[in-house]
Design an enzyme around this catalytic site. Structure first.
Site, mmCIF file in Angstrom:
data_model
loop_
_atom_site.group_PDB
_atom_site.id
_atom_site.type_symbol
_atom_site.label_atom_id
_atom_site.label_comp_id
_atom_site.label_asym_id
_atom_site.label_seq_id
_atom_site.Cartn_x
_atom_site.Cartn_y
_atom_site.Cartn_z
ATOM 1 N N ASP A 49 -1.663 -7.754 9.830
ATOM 2 C CA ASP A 49 -2.403 -8.165 10.841
ATOM 3 C C ASP A 49 -3.227 -9.322 10.438
ATOM 4 O O ASP A 49 -3.456 -9.242 8.948
ATOM 5 C CB ASP A 49 -3.363 -7.150 11.740
ATOM 6 C CG ASP A 49 -4.271 -6.488 10.378
ATOM 7 O OD1 ASP A 49 -5.439 -7.006 10.406
ATOM 8 O OD2 ASP A 49 -3.952 -5.671 10.116
ATOM 9 N N ARG B 270 -0.327 19.605 4.565
ATOM 10 C CA ARG B 270 -1.237 18.561 5.442
ATOM 11 C C ARG B 270 -0.311 17.537 5.947
ATOM 12 O O ARG B 270 -0.730 16.201 6.366
ATOM 13 C CB ARG B 270 -2.236 17.856 4.783
ATOM 14 C CG ARG B 270 -3.579 18.963 4.197
ATOM 15 C CD ARG B 270 -4.263 18.366 3.157
ATOM 16 N NE ARG B 270 -5.467 19.298 2.725
ATOM 17 C CZ ARG B 270 -6.500 19.307 3.245
ATOM 18 N NH1 ARG B 270 -6.977 18.354 4.140
ATOM 19 N NH2 ARG B 270 -7.702 20.277 2.663
ATOM 20 N N ARG C 20 6.261 6.519 7.070
ATOM 21 C CA ARG C 20 6.965 5.646 6.193
ATOM 22 C C ARG C 20 7.399 6.143 4.986
ATOM 23 O O ARG C 20 8.454 5.767 4.564
ATOM 24 C CB ARG C 20 5.744 4.598 5.724
ATOM 25 C CG ARG C 20 6.534 3.280 5.387
ATOM 26 C CD ARG C 20 5.781 2.049 4.719
ATOM 27 N NE ARG C 20 4.898 1.690 6.035
ATOM 28 C CZ ARG C 20 3.340 1.254 5.871
ATOM 29 N NH1 ARG C 20 2.804 1.293 4.598
ATOM 30 N NH2 ARG C 20 2.778 1.009 6.805
ATOM 31 N N GLY D 115 0.930 4.646 2.828
ATOM 32 C CA GLY D 115 -0.235 5.552 3.172
ATOM 33 C C GLY D 115 0.292 6.452 4.150
ATOM 34 O O GLY D 115 -0.294 7.435 4.177
ATOM 35 N N ARG E 53 4.883 -1.107 11.661
ATOM 36 C CA ARG E 53 4.255 -0.838 10.461
ATOM 37 C C ARG E 53 5.165 0.236 9.588
ATOM 38 O O ARG E 53 5.201 0.351 8.445
ATOM 39 C CB ARG E 53 2.547 -0.788 10.422
ATOM 40 C CG ARG E 53 1.941 -2.003 10.620
ATOM 41 C CD ARG E 53 0.582 -1.666 10.641
ATOM 42 N NE ARG E 53 0.059 -0.616 11.643
ATOM 43 C CZ ARG E 53 -0.495 -0.971 12.649
ATOM 44 N NH1 ARG E 53 -0.369 -2.262 13.304
ATOM 45 N NH2 ARG E 53 -1.082 -0.214 13.494
ATOM 46 N N ARG F 34 2.513 1.548 -4.789
ATOM 47 C CA ARG F 34 1.980 1.587 -3.614
ATOM 48 C C ARG F 34 2.607 0.762 -2.681
ATOM 49 O O ARG F 34 2.831 -0.611 -2.959
ATOM 50 C CB ARG F 34 0.581 1.218 -3.330
ATOM 51 C CG ARG F 34 -0.151 1.134 -1.841
ATOM 52 C CD ARG F 34 -1.339 1.290 -1.789
ATOM 53 N NE ARG F 34 -2.146 0.407 -0.598
ATOM 54 C CZ ARG F 34 -1.829 0.907 0.617
ATOM 55 N NH1 ARG F 34 -1.152 1.608 0.747
ATOM 56 N NH2 ARG F 34 -2.389 0.006 1.624
ATOM 57 N N SER G 190 0.247 -1.674 4.037
ATOM 58 C CA SER G 190 0.173 -2.766 5.030
ATOM 59 C C SER G 190 -1.297 -3.218 4.567
ATOM 60 O O SER G 190 -2.066 -2.521 4.016
ATOM 61 C CB SER G 190 0.037 -2.463 6.310
ATOM 62 O OG SER G 190 -0.891 -1.153 6.632
#
Length: 233
Positions: free
Chosen positions: A205, A44, A25, A21, A218, A88, A91
């Site tokens: 989390d 973007r 990363r 996402g 993350r 994908r 997290s």
């Protein structure tokens, strides 16, 4: 060929792509795991790269947060760029006491509170599931590396700040392992197009214990799931 969201030309994106996402990363994976890296997108700031992992061409690109964003990027990757395997690497929040911080989940299926599948006008509820081919391979790779993983159902939610903050317990009660915000749309787009998709999640989390990782953790420390995904290329 370009789109409104991706400046890549045809052939610049590999048939297998990792989809975190967070675009940072994606940058981390490209800089730390890939060789001969070329950036193919920065529109973007949704960074995308193609390089080689153990001699095999693989791409990685951010998708942003939520099913609308995942829906756009995964659709374009499939239909405009010929991607066949979409993985994908994200997290999630844990819904179960025995699913701990930094644990890895292979999302066999995705429940949802989204209306994403209404576009198909199906006479019922669509069950969004992973490609068994990728799921089976990922489990074997994890086992060979002695990485403990959980295989099961997750929730793809449209809502992060819920007006009913205890509603997650209803999903937990039916065995759902955790929550994220993208997998259902990815699985639906892949199923409609007849390509492969898998979601690999690291628990960031816990709604049970209230423990949480930092944004930097993350971005840079969830490397085991990255290794599993890259081995699928």
């Amino acid at each position: 060929m370009t789109t409104a969201h991706n400046q890549a030309k045809k052939g610049q994106i590999a048939e297998t792509i990792l989809l975190p996402g967070d675009p940072l990363r994606a940058k981390f994976i490209a800089e730390n795991f890939l060789e001969d890296v070329v950036e193919f997108n920065s529109v973007r700031n949704m960074l995308g790269y193609t390089g080689k992992y153990k001699g095999k061409e693989v791409s990685v690109m951010g998708t942003g947060m939520g099913m609308p964003s995942m829906g756009i990027y995964s659709y374009e990757l499939i239909h405009f760029y010929g991607v066949k395997n979409l993985i994908r690497v994200g997290s999630c929040g844990s819904y179960q006491d025995d699913v701990k911080i930094h644990d890895i989940i292979l999302a066999q299926g995705a429940c949802t509170n989204s209306n994403f599948a209404s576009q198909y006008e199906l006479p019922g509820t669509f069950s969004a599931i992973a490609s068994f081919e990728l799921l089976e391979k990922a489990k074997k790779i994890a086992d060979d590396k002695n990485y403990k993983v959980r295989v099961g159902n997750i929730l793809s939610s449209d809502i992060f700040y819920n007006d009913h903050p205890e509603v997650w317990k209803k999903w937990a009660d039916i065995g759902v392992l955790g929550v994220e915000m993208e997998a259902y749309a990815l699985y639906a787009n892949a199923a409609k197009a007849g390509v492969n998709a898998l979601t690999i999640l690291t628990v960031s989390d816990s709604l049970v214990s209230q423990e949480a990782t930092t944004p930097k953790e993350r971005e840079t420390t969830f490397t085991k799931m990255m290794e599993i995904a890259l081995e699928l290329a």
